[in-house]
Design a protein around this motif. Sequence first.
Motif, mmCIF file in Angstrom:
data_model
loop_
_atom_site.group_PDB
_atom_site.id
_atom_site.type_symbol
_atom_site.label_atom_id
_atom_site.label_comp_id
_atom_site.label_asym_id
_atom_site.label_seq_id
_atom_site.Cartn_x
_atom_site.Cartn_y
_atom_site.Cartn_z
ATOM 1 N N LEU A 102 0.943 -1.420 0.093
ATOM 2 C CA LEU A 102 0.372 0.108 -0.095
ATOM 3 C C LEU A 102 0.835 1.175 -0.073
ATOM 4 C CD1 LEU A 102 -2.687 -1.075 2.843
ATOM 5 C CD2 LEU A 102 -2.435 -1.394 0.208
ATOM 6 N N THR A 105 -1.431 6.368 1.146
ATOM 7 C CA THR A 105 -2.092 6.661 1.293
ATOM 8 C C THR A 105 -2.971 5.621 1.689
ATOM 9 O OG1 THR A 105 -2.982 7.081 -0.918
ATOM 10 C CG2 THR A 105 -2.391 8.956 -0.690
ATOM 11 N N GLN A 107 -3.725 2.846 -0.510
ATOM 12 C CA GLN A 107 -3.564 2.484 -1.710
ATOM 13 C C GLN A 107 -2.809 1.773 -2.585
ATOM 14 O OE1 GLN A 107 -7.007 3.345 -3.759
ATOM 15 N NE2 GLN A 107 -7.263 4.512 -1.214
ATOM 16 N N GLY A 257 -9.389 -4.235 -10.813
ATOM 17 C CA GLY A 257 -10.451 -3.351 -9.959
ATOM 18 C C GLY A 257 -11.154 -3.974 -9.391
ATOM 19 N N SER A 323 -6.818 -1.876 -14.469
ATOM 20 C CA SER A 323 -7.372 -0.394 -12.035
ATOM 21 C C SER A 323 -5.834 0.681 -12.579
ATOM 22 C CB SER A 323 -7.103 -1.264 -11.554
ATOM 23 O OG SER A 323 -5.790 -1.768 -11.575
ATOM 24 N N ALA A 325 -4.359 1.440 -10.538
ATOM 25 C CA ALA A 325 -2.349 0.916 -9.979
ATOM 26 C C ALA A 325 -1.805 -0.142 -11.396
ATOM 27 C CB ALA A 325 -2.694 -0.341 -8.630
ATOM 28 N N GLN A 362 2.987 7.146 -5.219
ATOM 29 C CA GLN A 362 2.582 7.047 -6.848
ATOM 30 C C GLN A 362 2.640 8.442 -6.850
ATOM 31 O OE1 GLN A 362 0.030 3.754 -8.075
ATOM 32 N NE2 GLN A 362 -0.561 3.853 -5.679
#
Length: 715
Positions: A102, A105, A107, A257, A323, A325, A362
């Motif tokens: 992660l 934040t 994510q 996602g 997604s 990511a 990110q």
Amino acid sequence: MSGTGKGRPPLVADKRQSKKATAAAKPRTTRTRRKKPVQRTRSRNPFVWLFRFLLRLVWGIGWRVTAIATMLVGGAVVFYAATLPPVNTLLDGRARGSVTMLDRTGQVFAWRGEQFGGQITAETVSPFLKNAIIATEDRRFYSHFGLSPRGIASAIRINLSEGRGPLSGHGGSTITQQTAKLLCLGTPFDPTSGMSEAEFETDCRRTTLVRKMKEAVYSMAMELRYSKDDILTIYLNRAYLGAGSRGFEAAAQRYFGRSANELLPSEAAMLAGLLVAPTRYAPTANLQRSRDRANLIIGLMEDQGKLTADEARFARANPATLSEAAEARAGGYFADWVMDQGPAFLTDDTTEDVVIRTTFDQQIQTSAEEALQWVFDNKVREGSEAQAAIVVMSADGAVRAMVGGRKFRGIAGQFNRAIQAKRQTGSAFKPFVYGAALDLGYSPNDTVTDEPLCMDVPGSGQWCPSNYSRDYKGLVTLTEALAQSLNIPAVKVFDRVGREAVVKIASDFGIESDLAVGPALALGTSESTLLEMTGAYAGILNGGSSVAPYGLVELSLKGDSDPLLSQEGGIGERVITEEAARQLTYMMSEVIYRGTGTRARLDGRPAAGKTGTTQAARDAWFIGFTADYVAGVWMGYDDNTPLSGVTGGGLPAEIWHETMTRVHEGLPARSLPMAAPAPSRQVATEQRPRRDGNRGGDNTVERVILNVLNELFGN
């Protein structure tokens, strides 16, 4: 007496017939002769007799063998069926665990190991996914008994027509048979067997006649023991779908996602298309190729009535998208580094599902990647194989972004130049020399004479350094000497404060690499990594305390609220006084505003930094900071080929400028923590006398040596 009336009727004599008439009236019984049986004579042809004998022999043996084989196979099927475990114990077939990372934040940005997204069932999964798998892999799944004779015959015909063996290539396997392979015919992986998990799975998928027979028996046993939906459920959870995804739930989360229960037709078709070759068709490897494969699956679903024409048309017009990511492919180098920060039994070798919360940002990662790409697209000649690396961190050592090289595709395990490449630092090492002087009480306005210099180095002989510009500035302040990256003043200051003081400060700031012996250390002849150097500069920004760069904030088992490991910051012991750090920051700000690093200057935002170019320009550096972030840039060739026309104040400074400009978008400008310099005093104006009693730099031979050495030591 003659009677009248109702008496008896008169006697009448029988009518006589002739013998001929009697003979004609009586049917003639013919006496048939019994025919003698015709005796068959055996064929006198011995070959015919032998053929008939062999035929009767084969038939007599064949039906008996068939009956026995049928009973044996039936018994084996019943035996296997009785030993099969409950379905829910077969859904997670991983021998290894997974690591989910992660960002700052919360994510998800990266995965490692084999990801298992959780159990799904054939009843609850998206009907589009269920239909896509059946249409692609086994259209008769709900009607056969585990084997498809028609499919096997078709596969053998195709293999032979393509010049392969009957069992090589197309297998004609049903979903049940593929599930049997995924279960390795009931044999679990044994880590003590001497084989890796990959080798074990490869061995399980070997295609031999004996193994195909065992697979057939096991498949029929599964059909006897489980329902069709049970078998499909095992398949849905155990199939490998690329990018470390084990099962369709993990793949759906990894690529799109969302849960496998919510997949759209285009997404379901893309996942079903991965079954034939997960690595080749993974959308993270080649999205267009994966979409083309998905379109074929959509066509199959339409032909088999699993999709209406309108649904198929909509799916083709709106292909699956990755997604954020998965599409970003961010954090590959960073994720590799974080995996090395935790204990192996909870990272690379974990058998549990682990969640790691990191310092990763990110947005900053994207900024660094875009900046690097922009500079190479616009400033570097096409086809150049030069490499570059970037590290961005906060003042406490929290690493926010890491670019370990160009053309990284998010694949784990590539060479990370930010942490693995040890290169000479050049003049990027000089702040530690001046930091040692400031810590001893010197001022940025103290002066030193920049002039020709030769020194006798024990064990090495005479050494005569020179400036990169091949000229000398005379009396200069320490600030001017650092801003112009003058070599002679740096060597003199190093000689005055002592090697031990400089080495201690550099080491305490986090330079763990071996530091060279002798005055050449002042010019950056020792090797270090970009991460070490950037962390050391972070120590200057935070007021003079050491920094241990870190990326792992918390490590916990999936589902647990209490972390097993945690990290709250990387600031360590104080290395230099806060006043010395503030003065050094001022000196380094002059590097950007009027020294060798002007290309790194940020519009309306204070910044400080230092350039570095090593001997023969094999390495070029720029490391600097604002009040918010520290960033380091290295550039060079992996094989140590010299850079052509590149210095630390050139392309690395421009990469730094582009990175920090993007990183600070939307952030208010803040002042640097720096102090105005104290009044000046002279630090070193006299040269160290040579052993012959003369001062260096006054003869033609020495001038020649200086010109040669100029190529060895840059700014």
